[in-house]
Design a protein around this motif. Structure first.
Motif, PDB file in Angstrom:
ATOM      1  N   GLU A 161      28.084   6.796  -5.077  1.00  0.00           N
ATOM      2  CA  GLU A 161      28.271   5.413  -4.624  1.00  0.00           C
ATOM      3  C   GLU A 161      27.174   4.938  -3.675  1.00  0.00           C
ATOM      4  OE1 GLU A 161      32.163   5.408  -2.930  1.00  0.00           O
ATOM      5  OE2 GLU A 161      33.135   6.159  -4.766  1.00  0.00           O
ATOM      6  N   LYS A 162      26.105   5.724  -3.506  1.00  0.00           N
ATOM      7  CA  LYS A 162      25.037   5.394  -2.581  1.00  0.00           C
ATOM      8  C   LYS A 162      23.790   4.923  -3.321  1.00  0.00           C
ATOM      9  CE  LYS A 162      27.052   6.853   1.288  1.00  0.00           C
ATOM     10  NZ  LYS A 162      28.339   7.328   0.746  1.00  0.00           N
ATOM     11  N   VAL A 163      23.044   4.033  -2.657  1.00  0.00           N
ATOM     12  CA  VAL A 163      21.694   3.664  -3.064  1.00  0.00           C
ATOM     13  C   VAL A 163      20.754   4.191  -1.994  1.00  0.00           C
ATOM     14  CG1 VAL A 163      20.100   1.763  -3.543  1.00  0.00           C
ATOM     15  CG2 VAL A 163      22.491   1.594  -4.254  1.00  0.00           C
ATOM     16  N   MET A 164      19.664   4.851  -2.398  1.00  0.00           N
ATOM     17  CA  MET A 164      18.745   5.435  -1.428  1.00  0.00           C
ATOM     18  C   MET A 164      17.314   5.003  -1.706  1.00  0.00           C
ATOM     19  SD  MET A 164      20.174   9.324  -0.837  1.00  0.00           S
ATOM     20  CE  MET A 164      21.830   9.610  -0.182  1.00  0.00           C
ATOM     21  N   LEU A 165      16.558   4.821  -0.624  1.00  0.00           N
ATOM     22  CA  LEU A 165      15.139   4.468  -0.688  1.00  0.00           C
ATOM     23  C   LEU A 165      14.324   5.663  -0.214  1.00  0.00           C
ATOM     24  CD1 LEU A 165      12.946   2.189  -1.036  1.00  0.00           C
ATOM     25  CD2 LEU A 165      13.254   1.753   1.419  1.00  0.00           C
ATOM     26  N   GLY A 207       0.785  -1.231   0.000  1.00  0.00           N
ATOM     27  CA  GLY A 207       0.000   0.000   0.000  1.00  0.00           C
ATOM     28  C   GLY A 207       0.813   1.276   0.000  1.00  0.00           C
ATOM     29  N   LYS A 208       2.116   1.179  -0.217  1.00  0.00           N
ATOM     30  CA  LYS A 208       2.962   2.366  -0.187  1.00  0.00           C
ATOM     31  C   LYS A 208       3.782   2.469  -1.472  1.00  0.00           C
ATOM     32  CE  LYS A 208       3.473   2.482   4.848  1.00  0.00           C
ATOM     33  NZ  LYS A 208       4.430   2.478   5.979  1.00  0.00           N
ATOM     34  N   HIS A 209       4.095   3.709  -1.838  1.00  0.00           N
ATOM     35  CA  HIS A 209       4.905   3.986  -3.021  1.00  0.00           C
ATOM     36  C   HIS A 209       6.348   4.248  -2.598  1.00  0.00           C
ATOM     37  CE1 HIS A 209       1.254   4.647  -5.496  1.00  0.00           C
ATOM     38  NE2 HIS A 209       0.773   5.177  -4.390  1.00  0.00           N
ATOM     39  N   PHE A 210       7.292   3.631  -3.315  1.00  0.00           N
ATOM     40  CA  PHE A 210       8.698   3.828  -3.017  1.00  0.00           C
ATOM     41  C   PHE A 210       9.476   4.128  -4.301  1.00  0.00           C
ATOM     42  CE2 PHE A 210       7.138   0.878   0.224  1.00  0.00           C
ATOM     43  CZ  PHE A 210       7.525   1.527   1.386  1.00  0.00           C
ATOM     44  N   VAL A 211      10.507   4.936  -4.167  1.00  0.00           N
ATOM     45  CA  VAL A 211      11.456   5.202  -5.251  1.00  0.00           C
ATOM     46  C   VAL A 211      12.838   4.821  -4.763  1.00  0.00           C
ATOM     47  CG1 VAL A 211      12.548   6.996  -6.648  1.00  0.00           C
ATOM     48  CG2 VAL A 211      10.072   7.014  -6.315  1.00  0.00           C
ATOM     49  N   ILE A 212      13.579   4.121  -5.597  1.00  0.00           N
ATOM     50  CA  ILE A 212      14.951   3.727  -5.275  1.00  0.00           C
ATOM     51  C   ILE A 212      15.876   4.428  -6.259  1.00  0.00           C
ATOM     52  CG2 ILE A 212      16.559   1.824  -4.960  1.00  0.00           C
ATOM     53  CD1 ILE A 212      12.904   1.024  -5.134  1.00  0.00           C
ATOM     54  N   SER A 213      16.965   4.979  -5.774  1.00  0.00           N
ATOM     55  CA  SER A 213      17.891   5.714  -6.639  1.00  0.00           C
ATOM     56  C   SER A 213      19.325   5.254  -6.419  1.00  0.00           C
ATOM     57  CB  SER A 213      17.790   7.220  -6.361  1.00  0.00           C
ATOM     58  OG  SER A 213      18.151   7.503  -5.015  1.00  0.00           O
ATOM     59  N   GLY A 214      20.115   5.350  -7.481  1.00  0.00           N
ATOM     60  CA  GLY A 214      21.557   5.120  -7.411  1.00  0.00           C
ATOM     61  C   GLY A 214      22.276   6.327  -7.970  1.00  0.00           C
ATOM     62  N   SER A 215      23.514   6.525  -7.544  1.00  0.00           N
ATOM     63  CA  SER A 215      24.203   7.765  -7.894  1.00  0.00           C
ATOM     64  C   SER A 215      25.701   7.558  -8.065  1.00  0.00           C
ATOM     65  CB  SER A 215      23.951   8.800  -6.790  1.00  0.00           C
ATOM     66  OG  SER A 215      24.772   9.942  -6.930  1.00  0.00           O
ATOM     67  N   ARG A 216      26.321   8.552  -8.665  1.00  0.00           N
ATOM     68  CA  ARG A 216      27.783   8.574  -8.752  1.00  0.00           C
ATOM     69  C   ARG A 216      28.428   8.741  -7.371  1.00  0.00           C
ATOM     70  NH1 ARG A 216      30.276   8.766 -13.588  1.00  0.00           N
ATOM     71  NH2 ARG A 216      29.012   9.249 -15.442  1.00  0.00           N
ATOM     72  N   PHE A 224       6.995   8.611  -0.881  1.00  0.00           N
ATOM     73  CA  PHE A 224       6.233   9.745  -1.401  1.00  0.00           C
ATOM     74  C   PHE A 224       5.825  10.650  -0.245  1.00  0.00           C
ATOM     75  CE2 PHE A 224       4.556   8.481  -5.815  1.00  0.00           C
ATOM     76  CZ  PHE A 224       5.764   7.878  -6.122  1.00  0.00           C
ATOM     77  N   GLY A 225       5.972  11.955  -0.462  1.00  0.00           N
ATOM     78  CA  GLY A 225       5.603  12.922   0.560  1.00  0.00           C
ATOM     79  C   GLY A 225       6.686  13.172   1.582  1.00  0.00           C
ATOM     80  N   LEU A 226       7.860  12.549   1.408  1.00  0.00           N
ATOM     81  CA  LEU A 226       8.961  12.713   2.357  1.00  0.00           C
ATOM     82  C   LEU A 226      10.166  13.307   1.654  1.00  0.00           C
ATOM     83  CD1 LEU A 226       8.694   9.246   4.148  1.00  0.00           C
ATOM     84  CD2 LEU A 226       7.767  11.442   4.945  1.00  0.00           C
ATOM     85  N   ASP A 227      10.804  14.273   2.293  1.00  0.00           N
ATOM     86  CA  ASP A 227      11.946  14.955   1.684  1.00  0.00           C
ATOM     87  C   ASP A 227      13.259  14.201   1.870  1.00  0.00           C
ATOM     88  OD1 ASP A 227      10.347  17.050   0.823  1.00  0.00           O
ATOM     89  OD2 ASP A 227      10.607  18.169   2.687  1.00  0.00           O
ATOM     90  N   SER A 228      13.370  13.434   2.940  1.00  0.00           N
ATOM     91  CA  SER A 228      14.611  12.733   3.247  1.00  0.00           C
ATOM     92  C   SER A 228      14.489  11.244   2.919  1.00  0.00           C
ATOM     93  CB  SER A 228      14.958  12.895   4.734  1.00  0.00           C
ATOM     94  OG  SER A 228      15.122  14.254   5.069  1.00  0.00           O
ATOM     95  N   PRO A 229      15.592  10.585   2.589  1.00  0.00           N
ATOM     96  CA  PRO A 229      15.521   9.154   2.282  1.00  0.00           C
ATOM     97  C   PRO A 229      15.142   8.331   3.500  1.00  0.00           C
ATOM     98  CG  PRO A 229      17.803   9.903   2.381  1.00  0.00           C
ATOM     99  CD  PRO A 229      16.954  11.129   2.435  1.00  0.00           C
ATOM    100  N   LEU A 230      14.381   7.258   3.267  1.00  0.00           N
ATOM    101  CA  LEU A 230      14.020   6.341   4.338  1.00  0.00           C
ATOM    102  C   LEU A 230      15.220   5.511   4.764  1.00  0.00           C
ATOM    103  CD1 LEU A 230      10.621   5.108   2.847  1.00  0.00           C
ATOM    104  CD2 LEU A 230      10.935   6.755   4.712  1.00  0.00           C
ATOM    105  N   LEU A 231      16.029   5.099   3.783  1.00  0.00           N
ATOM    106  CA  LEU A 231      17.216   4.302   4.047  1.00  0.00           C
ATOM    107  C   LEU A 231      18.310   4.679   3.058  1.00  0.00           C
ATOM    108  CD1 LEU A 231      15.782   0.681   4.573  1.00  0.00           C
ATOM    109  CD2 LEU A 231      16.927   2.081   6.324  1.00  0.00           C
ATOM    110  N   THR A 232      19.544   4.544   3.478  1.00  0.00           N
ATOM    111  CA  THR A 232      20.701   4.697   2.598  1.00  0.00           C
ATOM    112  C   THR A 232      21.507   3.405   2.657  1.00  0.00           C
ATOM    113  OG1 THR A 232      20.826   7.091   2.927  1.00  0.00           O
ATOM    114  CG2 THR A 232      22.798   5.993   2.116  1.00  0.00           C
ATOM    115  N   PHE A 233      21.796   2.845   1.491  1.00  0.00           N
ATOM    116  CA  PHE A 233      22.525   1.582   1.394  1.00  0.00           C
ATOM    117  C   PHE A 233      23.956   1.896   0.954  1.00  0.00           C
ATOM    118  CE2 PHE A 233      18.084   1.149   0.400  1.00  0.00           C
ATOM    119  CZ  PHE A 233      17.653   0.048   1.130  1.00  0.00           C
ATOM    120  N   SER A 234      24.909   1.629   1.819  1.00  0.00           N
ATOM    121  CA  SER A 234      26.312   1.932   1.543  1.00  0.00           C
ATOM    122  C   SER A 234      27.111   0.643   1.402  1.00  0.00           C
ATOM    123  CB  SER A 234      26.901   2.790   2.664  1.00  0.00           C
ATOM    124  OG  SER A 234      26.186   4.011   2.802  1.00  0.00           O
ATOM    125  N   GLY A 235      28.052   0.641   0.493  1.00  0.00           N
ATOM    126  CA  GLY A 235      28.886  -0.536   0.279  1.00  0.00           C
ATOM    127  C   GLY A 235      29.629  -0.476  -1.036  1.00  0.00           C
TER     128      GLY A 235
END
Length: 334
Positions: A78-82, A67-76, A85-96
């Motif tokens: 080196e981070k992956v972020m989750l 029941g929730k919408h999520f966007v996942i992003s990758g970047s130069r 919707f409606g939130l300005d900050s990432p829910l999680l940051t995946f580092s490695g």
């Protein structure tokens, strides 16, 4: 068809490198300006503006789960972020990862898969942020990744000029197709997972092809040639009303984009280009595309270009109509 397209200001200040579909007409864009935006293609409105990456956003994916919408992003960076919707900050940051994240995809369980120029592929738990599996393969500089639900398989393209298949459970290798002559820039499954498409880089017509693979037989079925520069994306086309276009109900069509500023429509089973849409008047080089079942098409590229198109048929042939496009005031007039 003679109505001129609507011109709108670009919302991104840099090239749009990647897109993900939320639904027809609503797309997530990732840009070299380090931001992601949720866009209404029909009205030109921006519903969400996510900021958090320190460098260019290279890949985005969308997932609706529980029941929730999520966007996942990758970047130069080196981070992956989750993101939610409606939130300005990432829910999680995946580092490695230790280099640019160059591939992102999500499976049916909501697990996130990322690939990088550090030659690793990683599986993440989207609830805890912990890494669940990792695979390292020398020289496997990943350029794109896609998950197929029917076969539970991940495909990825690479700078080592090959396309590879992986088991989504533990990231064990399944197969590697024979190497092409050029870097593979993009990969896409057909819906049943039995066939696979990849795109090649190239210059002045050398390379620049789309390749169709048979997944079960592990062989190349066909090549599509006609683009003059690197091919950046390929998608299976949907029709507004297949029943009203009898001559196309037995044909499968794909759409491709390229650095050469063109959008092409191909007959998948014959390898013939049926429509070549030269968009030089409305945009520069193209980097991404999305196709929807209602015939809506969105392509994106340099200088924040975001172009809305519609698929039609006339005299037994497909054609594309440009409905709206963006133009960056900081760039030359296309």
């Amino acid at each position: 068809m003679r109505r001129p397209p609507v011109k709108r200001p670009a919302h991104h200040k840099g090239d749009i490198c990647c897109m993900a579909a939320q639904r027809s007409g609503i797309v997530v864009t990732g840009s070299r300006d380090k931001t992601m935006k949720l866009n209404n293609i029909d009205t030109g409105e921006v519903y969400m503006d996510w900021r958090g990456h320190q460098l260019e956003v290279t890949k985005v994916a969308y997932k609706f789960r529980n029941g929730k919408h999520f966007v996942i992003s990758g970047s130069r960076d080196e981070k992956v972020m989750l993101w939610g919707f409606g939130l300005d900050s990432p829910l999680l940051t995946f580092s490695g990862h230790t280099k640019t994240v160059s591939g992102i995809t999500v499976n049916d369980d909501g697990h996130i898969f990322s690939g990088s120029r550090d030659t690793t592929m990683r599986k993440w738990d989207s609830e805890t942020g912990k890494m669940m599996a990792m695979n390292h393969k020398s020289r496997n500089l990943i350029t794109h990744m896609v998950f197929n639900s029917p076969t539970k398989t991940i495909a990825q393209s690479s700078e080592d000029k090959s396309v590879k298949l992986w088991d989504e459970r533990d990231l064990k290798p399944i197969a590697e197709f024979s190497k092409k002559n050029n870097i593979q820039t993009f990969v896409e499954f057909l819906p049943d997972g039995m066939q696979l498409l990849s795109c090649s880089n190239g210059f002045n017509g050398d390379g620049c092809e789309i390749t169709l693979y048979d997944v079960r037989q592990r062989k190349i079925l066909r090549e599509f040639r006609g683009h003059e520069e690197t091919v950046t994306s390929v998608s299976l086309l949907g029709w507004p009303s297949a029943n009203s276009i009898q001559q196309f109900t037995q044909r499968r069509l794909i759409l491709s984009t390229s650095y050469d500023k063109t959008v092409r429509v191909w007959n998948l089973d014959e390898g013939v280009c049926l429509w070549n849409h030269d968009g030089a008047d409305h945009h520069g080089p193209l980097y991404a595309s999305l196709c929807f079942q209602d015939g809506c098409i969105v392509v994106a590229g340099a200088d924040g270009a975001l172009v809305s198109m519609q698929l039609h048929a006339r005299a037994g042939r497909p054609l594309l109509q440009t409905l709206a496009y963006t133009s960056s005031p900081s760039s030359s007039e296309y």
